[in-house]
Design an enzyme around this catalytic site. Structure first.
Site, PDB file in Angstrom:
ATOM      1  CG  ASP A  98      -2.089  -0.963   1.059  1.00 33.61           C
ATOM      2  OD1 ASP A  98      -2.388  -1.377  -0.085  1.00 33.61           O
ATOM      3  OD2 ASP A  98      -2.691  -1.328   2.088  1.00 33.61           O
ATOM      4  CG  ASP A 112      -3.470   2.122  13.070  1.00 34.49           C
ATOM      5  OD1 ASP A 112      -3.420   2.418  14.284  1.00 34.49           O
ATOM      6  OD2 ASP A 112      -3.209   0.993  12.634  1.00 34.49           O
ATOM      7  CB  SER A 149      -3.885  -6.870   8.150  1.00 29.98           C
ATOM      8  OG  SER A 149      -3.463  -5.657   8.736  1.00 29.98           O
TER       9      SER A 149
HETATM   10  N1  ARG Z   1      -6.861  -2.957  16.310  1.00 27.54           N
HETATM   11  C1  ARG Z   1      -5.605  -2.458  16.703  1.00 27.54           C
HETATM   12  C2  ARG Z   1      -5.638  -0.985  16.971  1.00 27.54           C
HETATM   13  O1  ARG Z   1      -6.544  -0.344  16.572  1.00 27.54           O
HETATM   14  C3  ARG Z   1      -4.522  -2.809  15.728  1.00 27.54           C
HETATM   15  C4  ARG Z   1      -4.653  -2.181  14.366  1.00 27.54           C
HETATM   16  C5  ARG Z   1      -3.626  -2.639  13.361  1.00 27.54           C
HETATM   17  N2  ARG Z   1      -3.711  -4.054  13.184  1.00 27.54           N
HETATM   18  C6  ARG Z   1      -3.205  -4.739  12.167  1.00 27.54           C
HETATM   19  N3  ARG Z   1      -3.335  -6.016  12.226  1.00 27.54           N
HETATM   20  N4  ARG Z   1      -2.631  -4.194  11.168  1.00 27.54           N
HETATM   21  O2  ARG Z   1      -4.775  -0.426  17.582  1.00 27.54           O
END
Ligand code: ARG
Length: 387
Positions: free
Chosen positions: A13, A121, A173
């Site tokens: 990405d 994020d 992911s």
């Molecule tokens: N759910 C978690 C958060 O909001 C992790 C997000 C990223 N997770 C990932 N597998 N890329 O902080």
């Protein structure tokens, strides 16, 4: 030419975002943040340049991340929805802070990230950056671009003359740093499916962990872990050592369904071996040295502090006010905790502190009892009187 600072991971990405941002008229400064994800940063840098970045900054943020973010969450006792230690959530505000700094250095007018429009994020990056510099534009290419699949992204890169050694579709992911791993998507999207063993990178399965327990001792000074088994270490090294020790005994695996900021529930797996050990020890030390009402009150603060981290509100006034309160509670959180790590369990087996409020002469059922039991009669009468 306008400049943009892209938080670059080296994945598909953010690699695709480089030519895409160039198409939109920006010179792209790629910023690679080392928060302890243990990757080949030289290779990632080469990749950014190959993909068309005008310049690359590689920043080692491990020390600051551990000392100012991870240990702040530890002192606060912050755990989201009672399970998630927020390794990912904590890394976003520090990355965003440095994006803003690099933007100022480079006289860039925008920052960009590779987050989707469904996650937390994006919020953390953008809210943090906007608080630190409201004039900066924020761009989230993945949220608005035309590509729907990884194949389309690869084709687009190809059309730009870029071929990357992209491995075939990764089934998960993953986000990783020194504090922990977050793993989602693929078969994990079915909350009924047990996580396959091969997703875990930091921990051995508790079933396969050695049948001999590991004992360890952690010394804290004002709420900060200072020593492991009597030897002093800096935060980064200490956390790495605990990740390793905890990992071999399968400590710190979490399987949860959580409430995301954007309103959806998602299923995620976490690994946080060192953090689990540290938080268990820290809480136990607080139980020795804090008075009852401070402990009670701080539990509420912990929940609030965790929400602020999760919600991307690190740089806000309330977070800073709570930091002062928490710092005050840590004045006497000094002492030693002894733990036993065994097949996924992290158990406290000993504690001591120069500031201990545990008084044997009051607690004892043996010799030397100084508690005047006769006084309890009057205490109970008055305590129960209103009812
Ligand atoms: N759910 C978690 C958060 O909001 C992790 C997000 C990223 N997770 C990932 N597998 N890329 O902080």
């Amino acid at each position: 030419m306008k400049k943009v600072v892209l938080a670059y991971s080296g994945g598909l990405d953010t690699s695709c975002a480089i030519p895409w941002l160039k198409d939109k008229g920006y010179a792209v400064i790629a910023m690679i943040a080392d928060v302890g994800q243990k990757e080949d940063f030289a290779q990632i840098k080469t990749r950014a340049l190959k993909t068309g970045a005008a310049k690359v900054h590689v920043l080692d943020l491990k020390k600051e991340f551990v000392e100012n973010y991870v240990f702040a969450a530890l002192k606060a006792g912050a755990v989201y929805e009672r399970k998630y230690f927020m390794a990912t959530s904590l890394s976003r505000p520090i990355i965003a802070k440095y994006q803003v700094e690099v933007a100022h250095q480079e006289k860039a007018t925008a920052i960009a990230h590779g987050c989707t429009g469904k996650g937390n994020d994006q919020v953390r990056f953008e809210v943090t950056a906007k608080i630190l510099d409201p004039k900066l534009e924020t761009i989230a290419p993945v949220r608005i671009w035309e590509f729907k699949t990884r194949e389309e992204e690869i084709d687009y890169l190809y059309s730009k003359g870029v071929t990357l050694e992209i491995t075939k579709k990764k089934p998960y992911s993953i986000d990783k740093n020194i504090y922990g791993m977050s793993i989602e998507a693929g078969v994990l999207e079915d909350p009924w499916t047990e996580p396959p063993e091969d997703i875990y990178q930091m921990t051995t399965s508790p079933e396969k962990a050695p049948s001999k327990p590991i004992y360890c001792e952690i010394d804290f000074g004002k709420g900060i872990p200072k020593k492991l088994n009597g030897k002093s270490y800096h935060g980064v090294v200490l956390l790495e050592k605990l990740n390793h020790i905890g990992g071999t005994q399968g400590i710190g695996r979490v399987d949860m369904v959580e409430n995301r900021l954007v309103g959806i529930k998602s299923r995620e797996i976490y690994e946080c071996p060192g953090g689990t050990i540290l938080l268990t020890a820290h809480q136990e030390l607080e139980a020795m040295v804090l008075d009852r009402e401070t402990m009670r009150y701080k539990q509420g603060v912990s929940l609030k502090y965790a929400d602020l981290i999760y919600y991307g509100l690190w740089e806000t006034p309330l977070k800073k006010q709570l930091d002062q309160y928490i710092e005050e509670t840590q004045r006497h959180v000094t002492g030693t905790i002894r733990l036993k790590l065994y097949k996924g369990n992290c158990t406290v087996v000993g504690r001591k502190s120069p500031y201990s409020r545990y008084k044997k002469e009051l607690a004892t059922y043996g010799h030397g009892d100084q508690f005047d039991q006769k006084l309890s009669e009057g205490f109970i009468k008055i305590w129960g009187m209103p009812y």
